[in-house]
Design a protein around this motif. Structure first.
Motif, short mmCIF file in Angstrom:
data_model
loop_
_atom_site.label_atom_id
_atom_site.label_comp_id
_atom_site.label_asym_id
_atom_site.label_seq_id
_atom_site.Cartn_x
_atom_site.Cartn_y
_atom_site.Cartn_z
N LEU A 23 0.94 -1.28 0.04
CA LEU A 23 0.03 -0.12 -0.08
C LEU A 23 0.75 1.32 0.09
CD1 LEU A 23 -2.91 1.25 0.27
CD2 LEU A 23 -2.54 1.23 2.44
N MET A 24 1.95 1.27 0.80
CA MET A 24 2.75 2.38 0.86
C MET A 24 3.56 2.75 -0.36
SD MET A 24 2.48 3.91 3.56
CE MET A 24 3.83 4.89 3.32
N LEU A 25 4.00 1.52 -1.19
CA LEU A 25 4.67 1.89 -2.33
C LEU A 25 3.63 2.37 -3.24
CD1 LEU A 25 6.34 -1.75 -2.66
CD2 LEU A 25 7.35 0.40 -2.25
N GLY A 26 2.33 1.85 -3.51
CA GLY A 26 1.41 2.45 -4.46
C GLY A 26 1.15 4.03 -3.93
N VAL A 27 1.03 4.38 -2.60
CA VAL A 27 0.84 5.53 -2.21
C VAL A 27 2.12 6.47 -2.43
CG1 VAL A 27 0.81 7.15 -0.37
CG2 VAL A 27 -0.61 5.19 -0.36
N LEU A 28 3.32 6.28 -2.68
CA LEU A 28 4.45 7.00 -2.46
C LEU A 28 4.58 7.27 -4.20
CD1 LEU A 28 7.12 5.71 -0.40
CD2 LEU A 28 5.72 7.44 -0.06
N LEU A 29 4.06 6.31 -5.01
CA LEU A 29 4.31 6.40 -6.48
C LEU A 29 3.16 7.52 -6.83
CD1 LEU A 29 5.29 2.91 -7.86
CD2 LEU A 29 6.77 4.84 -7.64
N SER A 30 1.85 7.14 -6.19
CA SER A 30 1.05 8.43 -6.66
C SER A 30 1.24 9.51 -6.24
CB SER A 30 -0.36 7.76 -5.96
OG SER A 30 -0.76 6.47 -6.36
N LEU A 31 1.98 9.80 -5.20
CA LEU A 31 2.11 11.14 -4.57
C LEU A 31 3.34 11.79 -5.57
CD1 LEU A 31 2.50 10.67 -0.73
CD2 LEU A 31 0.99 11.91 -2.08
N SER A 32 4.14 10.79 -6.25
CA SER A 32 5.24 11.38 -7.10
C SER A 32 4.59 11.98 -8.46
CB SER A 32 6.22 10.08 -7.74
OG SER A 32 5.49 9.33 -8.48
N ILE A 33 3.36 11.52 -8.75
CA ILE A 33 2.59 12.06 -9.92
C ILE A 33 2.22 13.42 -9.53
CG2 ILE A 33 0.65 11.91 -11.49
CD1 ILE A 33 0.93 8.67 -11.15
N GLU A 287 14.64 3.84 -13.77
CA GLU A 287 15.39 4.57 -12.63
C GLU A 287 14.38 5.36 -11.61
OE1 GLU A 287 19.20 7.43 -11.74
OE2 GLU A 287 17.97 7.64 -13.32
N TRP A 288 13.58 6.09 -12.25
CA TRP A 288 12.67 7.10 -11.63
C TRP A 288 11.89 6.36 -10.30
CZ3 TRP A 288 12.88 11.68 -10.03
CH2 TRP A 288 11.80 12.19 -9.39
N PRO A 289 11.20 5.35 -10.42
CA PRO A 289 10.44 5.03 -9.39
C PRO A 289 11.33 4.55 -8.07
CG PRO A 289 9.66 3.83 -11.40
CD PRO A 289 10.81 4.44 -11.72
N PHE A 290 12.63 4.01 -8.57
CA PHE A 290 13.27 3.74 -7.40
C PHE A 290 13.83 5.14 -6.49
CE2 PHE A 290 13.72 0.02 -9.95
CZ PHE A 290 13.40 -0.89 -8.91
N LEU A 291 14.03 5.99 -7.56
CA LEU A 291 14.36 7.40 -6.94
C LEU A 291 13.32 7.83 -6.18
CD1 LEU A 291 16.54 9.05 -9.97
CD2 LEU A 291 17.52 8.06 -8.00
N VAL A 292 12.37 7.84 -6.49
CA VAL A 292 11.09 8.18 -5.76
C VAL A 292 11.16 7.64 -4.29
CG1 VAL A 292 8.60 8.24 -5.45
CG2 VAL A 292 9.65 8.84 -7.71
N PHE A 293 11.50 6.43 -4.30
CA PHE A 293 11.46 5.79 -2.99
C PHE A 293 12.62 6.35 -1.97
CE2 PHE A 293 9.31 2.04 -5.42
CZ PHE A 293 8.10 2.56 -5.18
N PHE A 294 13.82 6.54 -2.90
CA PHE A 294 14.93 6.92 -2.20
C PHE A 294 14.90 8.19 -1.47
CE2 PHE A 294 18.78 9.49 -2.97
CZ PHE A 294 19.48 8.85 -1.69
N PHE A 295 14.21 9.08 -2.47
CA PHE A 295 14.17 10.54 -1.81
C PHE A 295 13.26 10.67 -0.77
CE2 PHE A 295 15.81 11.69 -6.38
CZ PHE A 295 17.08 12.26 -5.78
N VAL A 296 12.08 10.02 -0.86
CA VAL A 296 11.20 10.01 0.29
C VAL A 296 11.66 9.48 1.36
CG1 VAL A 296 9.00 9.36 0.91
CG2 VAL A 296 9.21 10.09 -1.39
N LEU A 297 12.30 8.24 1.08
CA LEU A 297 12.84 7.58 2.58
C LEU A 297 14.15 8.25 3.01
CD1 LEU A 297 13.26 3.96 1.07
CD2 LEU A 297 11.64 4.88 2.87
N ALA A 298 14.68 9.18 2.21
CA ALA A 298 15.64 9.98 2.76
C ALA A 298 15.30 10.94 3.75
CB ALA A 298 16.54 10.62 1.74
N GLY A 299 14.16 11.82 3.31
CA GLY A 299 13.45 12.90 3.95
C GLY A 299 12.82 12.11 5.35
N ALA A 300 12.38 10.91 4.83
CA ALA A 300 11.65 10.61 6.16
C ALA A 300 12.63 9.63 7.31
CB ALA A 300 10.72 9.07 5.87
N SER A 301 14.10 9.85 6.78
CA SER A 301 14.96 9.36 7.78
C SER A 301 15.34 10.33 8.96
CB SER A 301 16.37 9.01 6.84
OG SER A 301 16.16 7.76 6.19
#
Length: 408
Positions: A23-33, A287-301
């Motif tokens: 669910l979180m993966l889907g939410v994060l990719l949706s937020l990236s849009i 590359e972009w979907p993985f970068l989305v997770f990366f940047f969000v996780l960086a901020g969440a860190s």
């Protein structure tokens, strides 16, 4: 309605970890849009907006809910590592022998001057401000990295095709490569200095760097051969993704630098294979979907408990890095003045944007040195947002200061 609310509450409490992660993966990719739409309409950098999404998660999780859980549970570390491997691999692909020959001494000298200026200024300044050796050296190494995407996009928007624009693009093409090398050496040095057994630690440090060179070479040559045997499309995409996973997994297993190994593999493929563009284009596609997770996780860190403590360090880091970039570029231009008199001495200000590689280094440093890690992550995440917001404006200003007749 009350029964429905009770049912929903019971279902949310019984939701499995895998379901929550999906669910979180889907939410994060949706937020990236949504973020992409906002970025296009407001000219705000996508990277900064994605980091702010992660920071918002940290605020809600730590401030309102009182917890400190990760948004993707056990997927955090592998996703971050895989995203960084992709970035480093693409950076290695920029280092073609023809490009290295064409850039010549001008770009090499200026990039080296900016790197040394940043490294020396940040380390010396933080050391004199009484920060620990590990924090000062880690942030000094991280300060070397630049955001090529932000710089190139700002130059494209400025419409300049001057010598300064070409030189700046040449510098950022190899700047993160400098950063990866400097960061790897710094981490090895800190591991050696912090170990009780100096000899064993020195061997480990040498293996971390040398092993990365060997691993990147060992995977790069077979991948270069295989790229020429496969037809474009799904087989090449599978090969490219398999290579990224192998680099990330084997680097972790062998305790070598994944960033350096990926960069070496990219360098080998781009200079050996006649069909090298296939692998790199496939990585760019995914590359972009993985970068989305990366940047969000960086901020969440970001750990809010360290934010107030880090504010002074953030201010010092921003000021010192800015001065270091400017002085490095200034001295580099002066040293090359006879060779090229058309360059402006403020070219270092066009190299301030900082994003993915820097945050990746911060997360890797946090894993290596947990006692100082949260402070480093808080500093880099906060300063990255500032550099990404104001850095492109300075890039455009430097390009605007270039003479109208300065074409190249």
């Amino acid at each position: 309605m009350e029964a429905l609310w009770v049912y929903v509450s019971e279902q949310s409490q019984s939701m499995s970890t895998s379901a929550w992660t999906l669910l979180m993966l889907g939410v994060l990719l949706s937020l990236s849009i949504v973020v992409d739409t906002i970025s296009r309409r407001t000219a705000l950098p996508r990277i900064s907006l994605l980091v702010l999404v992660g920071v918002a998660f940290a605020l809600i999780q730590q401030g309102l809910l009182g917890g400190n859980a990760e948004p993707l549970n056990g997927l955090r570390e592998p996703l971050i590592n895989l995203a960084l491997v992709m970035v480093a691999f693409l950076l290695g692909g920029e280092l073609t022998l023809s490009r290295l020959k064409s850039t010549g001494p001008l770009i090499f000298a200026l990039s080296a001057a900016v790197v040394i200026g940043s490294l020396a200024m940040v380390f010396t300044g933080l050391w004199l401000l009484d920060y620990s050796f590990a924090v000062a050296l880690s942030l000094a190494a991280i300060s070397v990295a630049t955001d090529p995407a932000a710089v190139s996009e700002a130059i494209q928007e400025s419409g300049k095709k001057s010598l300064a624009a070409r030189v700046t693009l040449g510098i950022v093409a190899i700047d993160d490569a400098w950063g990866i090398i400097v960061f790897g050496l710094s981490m090895a040095l800190l591991s050696w200095l912090g170990a009780t057994s100096g000899g064993a630690s020195l061997v480990h440090a040498l293996w971390e760097l040398g092993g990365a060179l060997l691993l990147g070479t060992a995977l790069g040559f077979p991948a270069a051969w295989l790229t020429g045997q496969l037809k474009p499309g799904r087989p090449t995409q599978a090969e490219a993704l398999a290579l990224m996973l192998l680099i990330a997994g084997l680097s972790s297993y062998l305790n070598v630098s994944a960033l350096l190994a990926a960069m070496v593999a990219g360098f080998v493929i781009v200079n050996v294979s006649s069909h090298h563009t296939r692998s790199f284009s496939e990585i760019e596609q995914i590359e972009w979907p993985f970068l989305v997770f990366f940047f969000v996780l960086a901020g969440a860190s970001l750990n809010l408990a360290y934010l107030s403590t880090a504010l002074g360090l953030v201010a010092a880091y921003i000021v010192l890095r800015s001065i270091g970039r400017y002085l490095g570029g200034y001295l580099g231009v002066l040293a090359m003045r006879r060779r090229e008199p058309r360059l402006n001495t403020d070219i270092g200000l066009a190299l301030l944007p900082q994003a993915g590689v820097a945050m990746g280094m911060a997360l890797l440093a946090a894993e290596r040195f947990p006692q100082q890690g949260q402070l480093i992550v808080a500093t880099v995440v906060t300063s990255t947002i500032i550099f990404e917001l104001f850095g492109p404006l300075l890039v455009k200003r430097v390009m605007a200061d270039t003479g109208k007749n300065d074409t190249y």
